[in-house]
Design a protein around this motif. Structure first.
Motif, PDB file in Angstrom:
ATOM      1  N   SER A   1      77.282 118.105  72.768  1.00 45.05           N
ATOM      2  CA  SER A   1      78.132 117.161  72.018  1.00 45.05           C
ATOM      3  C   SER A   1      77.404 116.628  70.792  1.00 45.05           C
ATOM      4  N   ALA A   2      76.125 116.289  70.955  1.00 43.50           N
ATOM      5  CA  ALA A   2      75.361 115.755  69.833  1.00 43.50           C
ATOM      6  C   ALA A   2      75.206 116.797  68.737  1.00 43.50           C
ATOM      7  N   LEU A   3      74.961 118.032  69.110  1.00 47.42           N
ATOM      8  CA  LEU A   3      74.832 119.095  68.100  1.00 47.42           C
ATOM      9  C   LEU A   3      76.156 119.335  67.376  1.00 47.42           C
ATOM     10  N   MET A   4      77.267 119.279  68.107  1.00 45.23           N
ATOM     11  CA  MET A   4      78.585 119.467  67.464  1.00 45.23           C
ATOM     12  C   MET A   4      78.869 118.328  66.487  1.00 45.23           C
ATOM     13  N   LEU A   5      78.500 117.114  66.873  1.00 46.13           N
ATOM     14  CA  LEU A   5      78.681 115.970  65.987  1.00 46.13           C
ATOM     15  C   LEU A   5      77.839 116.156  64.718  1.00 46.13           C
ATOM     16  N   ALA A   6      76.586 116.628  64.906  1.00 47.42           N
ATOM     17  CA  ALA A   6      75.713 116.830  63.754  1.00 47.42           C
ATOM     18  C   ALA A   6      76.289 117.870  62.808  1.00 47.42           C
ATOM     19  N   VAL A   7      76.816 118.935  63.345  1.00 43.76           N
ATOM     20  CA  VAL A   7      77.422 119.982  62.505  1.00 43.76           C
ATOM     21  C   VAL A   7      78.643 119.437  61.778  1.00 43.76           C
ATOM     22  N   ALA A   8      79.452 118.658  62.462  1.00 45.35           N
ATOM     23  CA  ALA A   8      80.656 118.102  61.838  1.00 45.35           C
ATOM     24  C   ALA A   8      80.294 117.154  60.693  1.00 45.35           C
ATOM     25  N   VAL A   9      79.260 116.353  60.897  1.00 46.66           N
ATOM     26  CA  VAL A   9      78.843 115.421  59.854  1.00 46.66           C
ATOM     27  C   VAL A   9      78.305 116.187  58.660  1.00 46.66           C
ATOM     28  N   LEU A  10      77.518 117.217  58.923  1.00 46.02           N
ATOM     29  CA  LEU A  10      76.970 118.015  57.824  1.00 46.02           C
ATOM     30  C   LEU A  10      78.083 118.711  57.039  1.00 46.02           C
ATOM     31  N   ALA A  11      79.101 119.143  57.761  1.00 50.58           N
ATOM     32  CA  ALA A  11      80.200 119.847  57.101  1.00 50.58           C
ATOM     33  C   ALA A  11      81.014 118.924  56.203  1.00 50.58           C
ATOM     34  N   THR A  12      81.049 117.651  56.493  1.00 43.89           N
ATOM     35  CA  THR A  12      81.848 116.722  55.696  1.00 43.89           C
ATOM     36  C   THR A  12      81.132 116.265  54.432  1.00 43.89           C
ATOM     37  N   GLY A  13      79.842 116.514  54.365  1.00 46.67           N
ATOM     38  CA  GLY A  13      79.114 116.136  53.157  1.00 46.67           C
ATOM     39  C   GLY A  13      78.153 115.003  53.426  1.00 46.67           C
ATOM     40  N   CYS A  14      77.406 114.645  52.407  1.00 42.06           N
ATOM     41  CA  CYS A  14      76.363 113.638  52.558  1.00 42.06           C
ATOM     42  C   CYS A  14      76.724 112.358  51.816  1.00 42.06           C
ATOM     43  N   LYS A  15      77.995 111.996  51.775  1.00 40.59           N
ATOM     44  CA  LYS A  15      78.391 110.754  51.135  1.00 40.59           C
ATOM     45  C   LYS A  15      78.157 109.600  52.078  1.00 40.59           C
ATOM     46  N   LYS A  16      77.861 108.481  51.491  1.00 40.18           N
ATOM     47  CA  LYS A  16      77.680 107.292  52.314  1.00 40.18           C
ATOM     48  C   LYS A  16      79.040 106.833  52.808  1.00 40.18           C
ATOM     49  N   ALA A  17      79.027 106.295  54.010  1.00 39.10           N
ATOM     50  CA  ALA A  17      80.279 105.798  54.568  1.00 39.10           C
ATOM     51  C   ALA A  17      80.664 104.517  53.864  1.00 39.10           C
ATOM     52  N   ASP A  18      81.950 104.342  53.663  1.00 45.89           N
ATOM     53  CA  ASP A  18      82.429 103.161  52.954  1.00 45.89           C
ATOM     54  C   ASP A  18      82.274 101.896  53.785  1.00 45.89           C
ATOM     55  N   ASN A  19      82.400 102.030  55.110  1.00 46.88           N
ATOM     56  CA  ASN A  19      82.346 100.825  55.930  1.00 46.88           C
ATOM     57  C   ASN A  19      80.920 100.350  56.187  1.00 46.88           C
ATOM     58  N   ASP A  20      79.887 101.232  56.125  1.00 50.32           N
ATOM     59  CA  ASP A  20      78.495 100.817  56.310  1.00 50.32           C
ATOM     60  C   ASP A  20      77.687 101.399  55.155  1.00 50.32           C
ATOM     61  N   PRO A  21      77.449 100.586  54.109  1.00 52.55           N
ATOM     62  CA  PRO A  21      76.780 101.109  52.925  1.00 52.55           C
ATOM     63  C   PRO A  21      75.310 101.471  53.159  1.00 52.55           C
ATOM     64  N   SER A  22      74.695 101.068  54.282  1.00 51.01           N
ATOM     65  CA  SER A  22      73.267 101.337  54.478  1.00 51.01           C
ATOM     66  C   SER A  22      72.998 102.717  55.068  1.00 51.01           C
ATOM     67  N   THR A  23      73.994 103.350  55.711  1.00 54.45           N
ATOM     68  CA  THR A  23      73.764 104.672  56.296  1.00 54.45           C
ATOM     69  C   THR A  23      74.758 105.679  55.770  1.00 54.45           C
ATOM     70  N   GLY A  24      74.256 106.868  55.527  1.00 62.33           N
ATOM     71  CA  GLY A  24      75.115 107.948  55.082  1.00 62.33           C
ATOM     72  C   GLY A  24      75.238 108.990  56.172  1.00 62.33           C
ATOM     73  N   PRO A  25      76.012 110.022  55.926  1.00 61.44           N
ATOM     74  CA  PRO A  25      76.187 111.071  56.940  1.00 61.44           C
ATOM     75  C   PRO A  25      74.864 111.756  57.312  1.00 61.44           C
ATOM     76  N   ALA A  26      73.962 111.948  56.369  1.00 66.46           N
ATOM     77  CA  ALA A  26      72.686 112.598  56.676  1.00 66.46           C
ATOM     78  C   ALA A  26      71.870 111.746  57.630  1.00 66.46           C
ATOM     79  N   GLN A  27      71.896 110.404  57.409  1.00 61.75           N
ATOM     80  CA  GLN A  27      71.175 109.531  58.320  1.00 61.75           C
ATOM     81  C   GLN A  27      71.812 109.560  59.717  1.00 61.75           C
ATOM     82  N   GLU A  28      73.128 109.620  59.748  1.00 61.94           N
ATOM     83  CA  GLU A  28      73.809 109.672  61.044  1.00 61.94           C
ATOM     84  C   GLU A  28      73.463 110.967  61.783  1.00 61.94           C
ATOM     85  N   VAL A  29      73.423 112.082  61.050  1.00 65.05           N
ATOM     86  CA  VAL A  29      73.052 113.363  61.662  1.00 65.05           C
ATOM     87  C   VAL A  29      71.598 113.298  62.145  1.00 65.05           C
ATOM     88  N   GLY A  30      70.735 112.738  61.312  1.00 63.12           N
ATOM     89  CA  GLY A  30      69.326 112.604  61.705  1.00 63.12           C
ATOM     90  C   GLY A  30      69.186 111.760  62.955  1.00 63.12           C
TER      91      GLY A  30
END
Length: 135
Positions: free
Chosen positions: A7-36
């Motif tokens: 599940s964690a690997l699938m989530l990481a792949v999904a986040v990577l596929a959506t791009g590395c933009k920062k999330a609008d609701n939490d400006p301190s973390t972006g998709p790359a940080q979430e995948v990391g």
């Protein structure tokens, strides 16, 4: 791999596929940080499961060693008991052989005495007959 890891690997792949933009609701973390973070969590979970499995294997190995040692002790005790029984049986058999030998020797001695008596009586009769014949 377990379900959490997959599940964690699938989530990481999904986040990577959506791009590395920062999330609008939490400006301190972006998709790359979430995948990391997801990868870090997955690695930590895998490491913990590996430690637990290693501990379980160690405990099983210790139990197996104890069982082998106990089995060896039981086998040694059984061998000792069998040796003691065999020694007692051999001692008893030796005593029986000695007794039977004594009895056989006594019978031979008695038989020899009987033969000697009969031979002596036969000689006496022969001597008597010779004396009678010489008269």
């Amino acid at each position: 791999m377990n379900k959490t890891t997959i599940s964690a690997l699938m989530l990481a792949v999904a986040v990577l596929a959506t791009g590395c933009k920062k999330a609008d609701n939490d400006p301190s973390t972006g998709p790359a940080q979430e995948v990391g973070a997801a990868i870090d969590n997955t690695a930590a979970n895998a490491a913990q499961e590996t430690r637990e499995a290693g501990a379980a294997v160690g405990a099983a190995t210790e139990r197996a060693a104890e069982n082998v040692e106990a089995g060896a002790e039981r086998a040694a005790a059984n061998v000792d008991a069998a040796t003691d029984r065999a020694a007692a049986n051999m001692k008893e058999a030796g005593a029986e052989v000695r007794q039977e030998s004594r009895e056989a020797a006594a019978e031979v001695k008695q038989g020899a005495a009987n033969v000697t008596d009969k031979a002596g009586k036969g000689l006496e009769r022969a001597g008597e007959k010779m004396q009678e014949a010489s008269k």
